[in-house]
Design a protein around this motif. Structure first.
Motif, PDB file in Angstrom:
ATOM      1  N   GLN A   1     -15.787  42.121 -46.602  1.00 18.04           N
ATOM      2  CA  GLN A   1     -16.821  43.153 -46.664  1.00 18.04           C
ATOM      3  C   GLN A   1     -18.103  42.683 -45.981  1.00 18.04           C
ATOM      4  O   GLN A   1     -18.734  43.435 -45.219  1.00 18.04           O
ATOM      5  CB  GLN A   1     -17.093  43.519 -48.118  1.00 18.04           C
ATOM      6  N   THR A   2     -18.476  41.437 -46.234  1.00 17.48           N
ATOM      7  CA  THR A   2     -19.683  40.891 -45.597  1.00 17.48           C
ATOM      8  C   THR A   2     -19.518  40.813 -44.085  1.00 17.48           C
ATOM      9  O   THR A   2     -20.432  41.176 -43.324  1.00 17.48           O
ATOM     10  CB  THR A   2     -19.989  39.495 -46.161  1.00 17.48           C
TER      11      THR A   2
ATOM     12  N   ASP B   1     -17.429  42.568 -42.152  1.00 18.51           N
ATOM     13  CA  ASP B   1     -17.362  43.918 -41.568  1.00 18.51           C
ATOM     14  C   ASP B   1     -18.752  44.518 -41.428  1.00 18.51           C
ATOM     15  O   ASP B   1     -19.065  45.174 -40.415  1.00 18.51           O
ATOM     16  CB  ASP B   1     -16.483  44.825 -42.436  1.00 18.51           C
ATOM     17  N   SER B   2     -19.592  44.297 -42.426  1.00 17.74           N
ATOM     18  CA  SER B   2     -20.957  44.830 -42.334  1.00 17.74           C
ATOM     19  C   SER B   2     -21.741  44.137 -41.226  1.00 17.74           C
ATOM     20  O   SER B   2     -22.544  44.765 -40.529  1.00 17.74           O
ATOM     21  CB  SER B   2     -21.671  44.673 -43.677  1.00 17.74           C
TER      22      SER B   2
ATOM     23  N   ALA C   1     -20.449  45.494 -37.841  1.00 15.10           N
ATOM     24  CA  ALA C   1     -20.862  46.879 -37.618  1.00 15.10           C
ATOM     25  C   ALA C   1     -22.246  46.932 -36.990  1.00 15.10           C
ATOM     26  O   ALA C   1     -22.562  47.834 -36.210  1.00 15.10           O
ATOM     27  CB  ALA C   1     -20.845  47.644 -38.935  1.00 15.10           C
TER      28      ALA C   1
END
Length: 601
Positions: free
Chosen positions: A229-230, A232-233, A236
């Motif tokens: 999650q970290t 991917d953020s 992005a």
């Protein structure tokens, strides 16, 4: 004069432009630097830095040309610095300045990310160079307690000094905070490291390394979802963070998601085209996935980047030989045989190099010609007899390599190499029973995870054929079934032993696992045997001896059992600050160097 100690310093100027390189050398000499060496290419500079220590390095950002154009042989100065830092080739006390024709915002950010000691925008005066060197060398002296402790391996002392400076917000506090966070992560103090990285991220929100540090703490502590999650953020917001792609690729490999892993590693290599390690990782992973064209492109690029570097992995030569064999390129295979032979001559004590060289020579003896060539050979009896003799020698060599499957130093790389040779063996020469027996031996030894089993199936199934025959497809299916059966057997043995231990028969379960582990040399079985003996059979007669036996076998026979595409071999931490400790000898079997003498100015 920079400072009173300048005359004892050794400097290196890395610049592709002859005039600019000579000017840099002259400026350093005029400032009292005692010895100055020079290099025109990144590959030459890499070898010089591997060979000796430098107090000062001035490196052009665009080494091989101008306007950001770099050649395949060297890449940019930024890529060179990143790679040297990752592989601990630069001392903490080395002052590294980057020279460039312009300092755009992204270049300044890259300099901050790489912990550069300064950027010099050409043309720069000797006075400006002197000031930058004075400031950088002062900084090195200011942080000498931290750097000295790191170089001596006294990490606890370095951590205490770094935390103290960060908490008191003394000069260079941000740097000290990053050092402290890395040391906490090394000691598996994940919560403390995460809190510190978050604090650093709040103070430097535009710098990816801090957010990447948070992701690394999640990953190291086993929280895979939070790590992804970290990452991917981060991506992005900025898709050009190579280390984030690197770490994401590593996570995908561990999860057996090889397609997204390949795309992540390829993207990291595209972002840093001069990085030898990333190029090799992309090529090797493509090979194990059966992406032959991609694999050959990336691996041949790795050859061009520097076969004489310590960071070059000899496995790349073997993989290129296999890929060129698939294309019927006998001359290309011969070239790889020669290169591996050269490395064997330089490092005659390396069993790994001897194995790779023998495998390449065996491959060379397989028939590489197409149907027309085979027909031409059949027309000449003498040629046919010579071919038959060569193939007989190849089979003998292949059997000798296969017979080592039970040796202590027969690692996963060796297993993949031998299975790849069997997959390319002409059908007329292949003994099905012999091949199956070897495959079972290898699969039982190395099936410690689904990822490993998937790689074994890909390597051993003959995926090199564009349009395999019916016999070839059947052979691939049998190969995959054999590997799956072996993996299932290991899983069943493990599950049964755990059930038996829970039921109260811990020693019996551990002894059964140890017996199977001694027979197969499977690391999973041996680890589980030691764990059951230590946890469920603690205090029982023979439990300590059983643990000792299992650990001894693990240490001697299960080293480096999980190198997938060479990714696990380097031991580097994606995006981590490269804190150099006591310098250790680099095994010739892993990283090979040919170090030329410095060109003194």
């Amino acid at each position: 004069m920079i400072d009173p100690d300048a005359h004892t310093a050794q400097a290196l100027v890395i610049e592709g432009n002859t005039r600019l390189r000579a000017l840099g050398v002259a400026q350093l000499r005029s400032l009292g630097v005692g010895r100055v060496a020079q290099a025109a290419h990144a590959a030459d500079a890499r070898r010089l830095i591997e060979q000796q220590s430098f107090d000062i390095v001035i490196c052009a950002r665009d080494i091989e040309g101008s306007g950001g154009q770099t050649s395949a042989g060297g890449g940019s100065g930024q890529d060179l610095l990143d790679e040297l830092r990752r592989e601990h080739q630069l001392s903490h006390n080395t002052v590294f300045l980057m020279s460039t024709s312009r300092a755009a915002y992204h270049q300044v950010m890259e300099a901050a990310e790489a912990l550069l000691d300064g950027i010099l925008v050409r043309p720069y005066s000797t006075e400006l160079l002197a000031q930058r060197l004075r400031d950088a060398r002062h900084r090195k002296r200011e942080l000498a307690a931290i750097h000295g402790a790191l170089d001596e391996g006294r990490n606890a002392v370095a951590l205490a000094h770094a935390l103290a400076r960060y908490e008191k917000q003394q000069p260079y506090a941000l740097y000290c905070g990053r050092v402290a966070a890395e040391l906490l992560l090394r000691e598996s103090r994940h919560a403390e490291a995460r809190a510190l990285f978050n604090s650093l991220a709040n103070n430097a929100q535009t710098w990816p390394w801090a957010r990447l540090g948070v992701a690394r703490t999640h990953w190291d502590s086993g929280d895979e979802a939070a790590a992804c999650q970290t990452l991917d953020s981060m991506l992005a917001i900025d898709d050009a963070c190579a280390d984030a792609h690197d770490l994401l690729g590593r996570i995908h490999v561990e999860k057996c998601e090889f397609d997204p892993a390949w795309h992540a590693y390829r993207r990291a290599a595209e972002i840093t085209p001069g990085c030898l390690l990333r190029t090799q990782h992309a090529g090797a992973l493509a090979f194990y996935q059966g992406r032959r064209d991609d694999a050959l492109t990336w691996l041949e690029r790795a050859l061009a980047l520097g076969m004489d570097s310590k960071l070059f992995d000899a496995l790349s030569l073997m993989l290129v030989a296999l890929l060129r064999y698939d294309r019927g390129n006998a001359g290309g295979v011969q070239q790889m045989v020669v290169e591996l032979g050269r490395l064997c001559s330089r490092y005659p004590q390396s069993p790994r190099l001897k194995r790779l060289h023998a495998a390449a020579e065996t491959l060379q003896k397989f028939k590489t010609g197409g149907p027309a060539q085979a027909q031409a050979q059949a027309q000449a009896q003498a040629q046919a007899q010579a071919q038959a003799q060569t193939q007989a020698q190849a089979m003998q060599s292949l059997r000798e390599l296969s017979a080592k499957a039970g040796d202590e130093d027969f690692d996963f790389e060796a297993a993949c190499t031998v299975l790849a040779l069997w997959a390319r063996l002409p059908q007329a020469l292949c003994d099905g029973a012999e091949h199956t027996a070897l495959l079972q031996r290898v699969a039982l030894r190395f099936s410690v995870s689904r990822a490993i089993a998937e790689v074994l199936m890909a390597v051993a199934s003959g995926t090199q054929n564009e349009a395999p025959s019916a016999a070839g497809r059947q052979r691939s299916e049998r190969t995959a079934d054999t590997v799956r059966d072996c993996q299932a057997r290991i899983s069943t043995l493990s599950e049964q032993a755990l059930e038996q231990a829970i039921a109260g028969n811990a020693m019996e379960a551990a002894q059964g696992l140890l017996a199977e582990g001694e027979l197969t040399l499977n690391a999973k079985l041996l680890q589980l045997a030691a764990a059951i003996a230590g946890r469920h059979a603690s205090g029982q007669a023979g439990s300590v001896a059983l643990q000792s036996r299992a650990q001894d076998l693990l240490q001697r026979s299960c080293k480096a059992a999980n190198h997938i595409a060479g990714i696990h071999r380097s031991g580097r931490s994606q995006g981590g600050m490269q804190l150099r400790g006591p310098k250790a000898a680099v095994p010739a079997a892993v990283a090979l160097a040919a170090a030329p003498k410095a060109t003194s100015a």
